[in-house]
Write an enzyme that holds these catalytic residues in place. Structure first.
Site, PDB file in Angstrom:
ATOM      1  N   GLU A 190       0.890  -1.180   0.000  1.00  0.00           N
ATOM      2  CA  GLU A 190       0.000   0.000   0.000  1.00  0.00           C
ATOM      3  C   GLU A 190       0.914   1.212   0.000  1.00  0.00           C
ATOM      4  OE1 GLU A 190      -3.115  -0.130  -0.447  1.00  0.00           O
ATOM      5  OE2 GLU A 190      -3.506  -2.246  -0.043  1.00  0.00           O
TER       6      GLU A 190
ATOM      7  N   CYS B  34      -2.362   9.011   2.853  1.00  0.00           N
ATOM      8  CA  CYS B  34      -2.093   8.509   1.500  1.00  0.00           C
ATOM      9  C   CYS B  34      -3.175   8.970   0.526  1.00  0.00           C
ATOM     10  CB  CYS B  34      -1.985   6.993   1.515  1.00  0.00           C
ATOM     11  SG  CYS B  34      -3.405   6.164   2.237  1.00  0.00           S
TER      12      CYS B  34
HETATM   13  P1  NAD Z   1       8.611   5.068   4.403  1.00  0.00           P
HETATM   14  O1  NAD Z   1       8.599   4.281   3.145  1.00  0.00           O
HETATM   15  O2  NAD Z   1       9.703   6.056   4.587  1.00  0.00           O
HETATM   16  O3  NAD Z   1       8.715   4.104   5.668  1.00  0.00           O
HETATM   17  C1  NAD Z   1       7.727   3.145   5.935  1.00  0.00           C
HETATM   18  C2  NAD Z   1       8.342   2.008   6.722  1.00  0.00           C
HETATM   19  O4  NAD Z   1       9.303   1.305   5.929  1.00  0.00           O
HETATM   20  C3  NAD Z   1       9.077   2.411   7.985  1.00  0.00           C
HETATM   21  O5  NAD Z   1       8.742   1.499   8.999  1.00  0.00           O
HETATM   22  C4  NAD Z   1      10.542   2.301   7.577  1.00  0.00           C
HETATM   23  O6  NAD Z   1      11.417   2.091   8.671  1.00  0.00           O
HETATM   24  C5  NAD Z   1      10.493   1.098   6.667  1.00  0.00           C
HETATM   25  N1  NAD Z   1      11.602   0.989   5.696  1.00  0.00           N
HETATM   26  C6  NAD Z   1      12.314   1.985   5.134  1.00  0.00           C
HETATM   27  N2  NAD Z   1      13.183   1.468   4.226  1.00  0.00           N
HETATM   28  C7  NAD Z   1      12.979   0.123   4.220  1.00  0.00           C
HETATM   29  C8  NAD Z   1      13.536  -0.943   3.460  1.00  0.00           C
HETATM   30  N3  NAD Z   1      14.467  -0.748   2.530  1.00  0.00           N
HETATM   31  N4  NAD Z   1      13.070  -2.195   3.668  1.00  0.00           N
HETATM   32  C9  NAD Z   1      12.093  -2.427   4.571  1.00  0.00           C
HETATM   33  N5  NAD Z   1      11.538  -1.439   5.330  1.00  0.00           N
HETATM   34  C10 NAD Z   1      11.976  -0.175   5.144  1.00  0.00           C
HETATM   35  O7  NAD Z   1       7.184   5.744   4.518  1.00  0.00           O
HETATM   36  P2  NAD Z   1       6.639   6.894   5.521  1.00  0.00           P
HETATM   37  O8  NAD Z   1       7.324   8.175   5.175  1.00  0.00           O
HETATM   38  O9  NAD Z   1       6.644   6.432   6.920  1.00  0.00           O
HETATM   39  O10 NAD Z   1       5.119   6.955   5.054  1.00  0.00           O
HETATM   40  C11 NAD Z   1       4.674   7.821   4.091  1.00  0.00           C
HETATM   41  C12 NAD Z   1       4.316   7.116   2.813  1.00  0.00           C
HETATM   42  O11 NAD Z   1       3.401   6.051   3.071  1.00  0.00           O
HETATM   43  C13 NAD Z   1       3.597   8.038   1.854  1.00  0.00           C
HETATM   44  O12 NAD Z   1       4.088   7.837   0.560  1.00  0.00           O
HETATM   45  C14 NAD Z   1       2.138   7.601   1.959  1.00  0.00           C
HETATM   46  O13 NAD Z   1       1.356   7.927   0.859  1.00  0.00           O
HETATM   47  C15 NAD Z   1       2.311   6.134   2.139  1.00  0.00           C
HETATM   48  N6  NAD Z   1       1.087   5.545   2.702  1.00  0.00           N
HETATM   49  C16 NAD Z   1       0.293   4.739   1.908  1.00  0.00           C
HETATM   50  C17 NAD Z   1      -0.897   4.223   2.396  1.00  0.00           C
HETATM   51  C18 NAD Z   1      -1.786   3.351   1.555  1.00  0.00           C
HETATM   52  O14 NAD Z   1      -2.674   2.694   2.100  1.00  0.00           O
HETATM   53  N7  NAD Z   1      -1.619   3.290   0.234  1.00  0.00           N
HETATM   54  C19 NAD Z   1      -1.286   4.524   3.690  1.00  0.00           C
HETATM   55  C20 NAD Z   1      -0.458   5.340   4.477  1.00  0.00           C
HETATM   56  C21 NAD Z   1       0.730   5.837   3.970  1.00  0.00           C
END
Ligand code: NAD
Length: 468
Positions: free
Chosen positions: A240, A274
């Site tokens: 997501e 999101c």
């Molecule tokens: P992010 O991708 O920076 O981090 C999300 C998670 O991934 C964190 O727990 C982080 O530690 C982990 N992570 C980072 N690099 C990783 C890797 N290489 N491998 C595995 N895990 C890793 O996202 P964020 O800034 O916390 O969230 C914002 C983003 O999330 C926005 O783009 C938003 O649109 C999206 N989002 C989508 C939905 C949906 O349902 N489509 C819902 C909420 C947020």
């Protein structure tokens, strides 16, 4: 203050620590464990150990376990909500609503069922299809709605018979670790293991061959990296990812009434949603009235510390997120856009950006093409509806979109928007019984409801011959 990780039913404080910041103050107020590779290893081992027993536990008992999860979370809602506000920044009322929704989500999920279907039944033959758990599952959550977005993974994963290793964002670990302690107290050991750490930990968990499914919510870049890592093990992924939802306003729409709703759906959680409205396309003749109504709403919104009851919008979650957002608005201005209100970070220690309205955006600025994930909304005037639809469809994102105006026209325009969910005269409404997921770079698979539950399973076929 430090809250421990929960692994195999035991509290694990871990040796290393990472600071946790209050984004309203810009200062660290607590620490969380920074999970070491050895402890991550033990969390995966606990999930692997618990998986067969949990998968073999009858559905009625799994349902009861989910109901117990909902009760224990509801019973500690105030405590979890306050941690959430202090580490994430959102108003306390919104944090309470999020925790309440998460507690209810366990109950809604417990109402779901997995069918066993006879595909063939003739003579002595019987071919049955049933659903078996896809896991062990690694669940990785983002920082914007840490509690509900964790529960929308944990609840269906656990109901489907999976053991889970859950990792929250390093920006918002405390509320999740506390929730992990609470849920761990009512689930059998090893069924839910909660660990905290950053990208290194996430990568280690998501690329471990014992993780048979990775359920991830977060940015497109991280999602792509997770999918690439999972491919080396042929692990299942549910992604997501980011959105850049467009909202197309039709010529007949009442600017003031629609602007008030659009403003709410763009600014909720300080734009860190999101499926927030991230771009608005309005007919040129209506642009002035629409922009004025949005700007008025922006100027009258109270921005501040989420612990202050007067606050309507809190800070953005981190300094890098604020810098990125400000950079996108600055780029748009350099390209010729006008800031109507807001447009620069607020002075002071926290990561505050005021609700901002931008107009006269030339094509292909980052503010239109990328996801700002903050309270800055571009309003783009169009001359022909087809032009608005083309621009709405022109980014790599395809999560949600909306059309506002006469439903007879709106339904046709909605049909032309390329995204996972289209709303008419509303936006961003998500429900426990309706699937939600993005197309293109916004994701792979769906969450919520029966269809979301199926994602945590694989199909298994039993083919019997010679039956009498
Ligand atoms: P992010 O991708 O920076 O981090 C999300 C998670 O991934 C964190 O727990 C982080 O530690 C982990 N992570 C980072 N690099 C990783 C890797 N290489 N491998 C595995 N895990 C890793 O996202 P964020 O800034 O916390 O969230 C914002 C983003 O999330 C926005 O783009 C938003 O649109 C999206 N989002 C989508 C939905 C949906 O349902 N489509 C819902 C909420 C947020």
């Amino acid at each position: 203050m430090t809250i421990a990780m929960t692994i195999d039913g035991k509290s694990v404080p871990g040796a290393a620590r990472m600071p946790v910041e209050n984004p309203a103050l810009g200062t660290d107020f607590a620490e969380a464990p920074d999970c070491s590779p050895a402890v991550a290893e033990s969390a995966l081992a606990a999930a692997v150990g618990a998986q067969p027993g949990w998968a073999g536990t009858e559905m009625a008992r799994r349902r009861e376990a989910l109901l117990a999860c909902g009760r224990v979370l509801a019973g500690h809602a105030d405590e979890v909500a306050e941690l959430l506000t202090r580490e994430q920044g959102k108003p306390l009322s919104a944090a309470r609503a999020e925790v309440g929704l998460a507690a209810d989500w366990f109950g809604h999920t417990a109402d779901l069922d997995l069918d066993e279907v006879d595909l063939v039944r003739d003579g002595g033959r019987r071919i049955t299809m049933r659903r078996v758990p896809a896991g062990p599952v690694v669940a990785i959550a983002p920082a914007n709605f840490p509690i509900i977005l964790a529960v929308t993974k944990i609840a269906p994963a656990v109901l489907a018979g999976n053991a889970v290793v859950f990792k929250p964002s390093p920006l918002t670990p405390l509320s999740s670790l506390r929730m992990g302690e609470l849920l761990g107290s009512v689930l059998p050991p090893g069924v839910l293991n909660t660990v905290s750490g950053g990208a290194t930990l996430g990568r280690a968990l998501a690329t471990d061959p014992r993780a048979r499914m990775i359920s991830f919510t977060g940015s497109v870049e991280t999602g792509i990296s997770i999918a690439a890592g999972a491919a080396t093990n042929l692990a299942k992924v549910l992604l997501e990812l980011g959105g850049n939802d467009a909202c197309v306003v039709l010529p007949d729409a009442d600017p003031e009434r629609v602007a008030a709703q659009v403003f709410r759906q763009a600014m909720t959680n300080s734009g860190q949603f999101c499926a927030a409205i991230k771009r608005v396309y309005v007919p040129r003749a209506r642009e002035r009235a629409f922009v004025e109504a949005l700007a008025e709403a922006a100027r009258s919104t109270a921005v501040g510390d989420g612990l202050d009851p007067a606050t309507e919008l809190g800070p953005v979650v981190s300094r890098p997120a604020l810098t990125r957002l400000a950079g996108m608005v600055d780029d748009a201005v350099r390209a010729g856009a006008q800031v109507v209100t807001g447009g620069a970070p607020l002075a002071g220690p926290g990561h505050f950006y005021p609700p901002t309205i931008v107009r006269d955006l030339p094509p292909h600025t980052r503010l239109e093409d990328d996801e700002q994930f903050g309270p800055a909304l571009p309003v783009i005037a169009y001359d022909r509806l087809a032009e608005a639809v083309d621009r709405a469809n022109s980014t790599r994102f395809a999560l949600g979109g909306s059309v506002w105006g006469d439903p007879r026209v709106a339904v046709e325009v909605a049909g032309a928007l390329e995204c996972g969910t289209v709303w008419l005269n509303t936006h961003g409404e998500l429900r426990h019984d309706v699937p939600f997921g993005g197309l293109r770079h916004s994701g792979l698979g769906v969450e919520y409801g029966y269809w979301g539950l199926l994602e945590y399973t694989r199909i298994r076929v039993d083919h019997a011959a010679g039956l009498s």
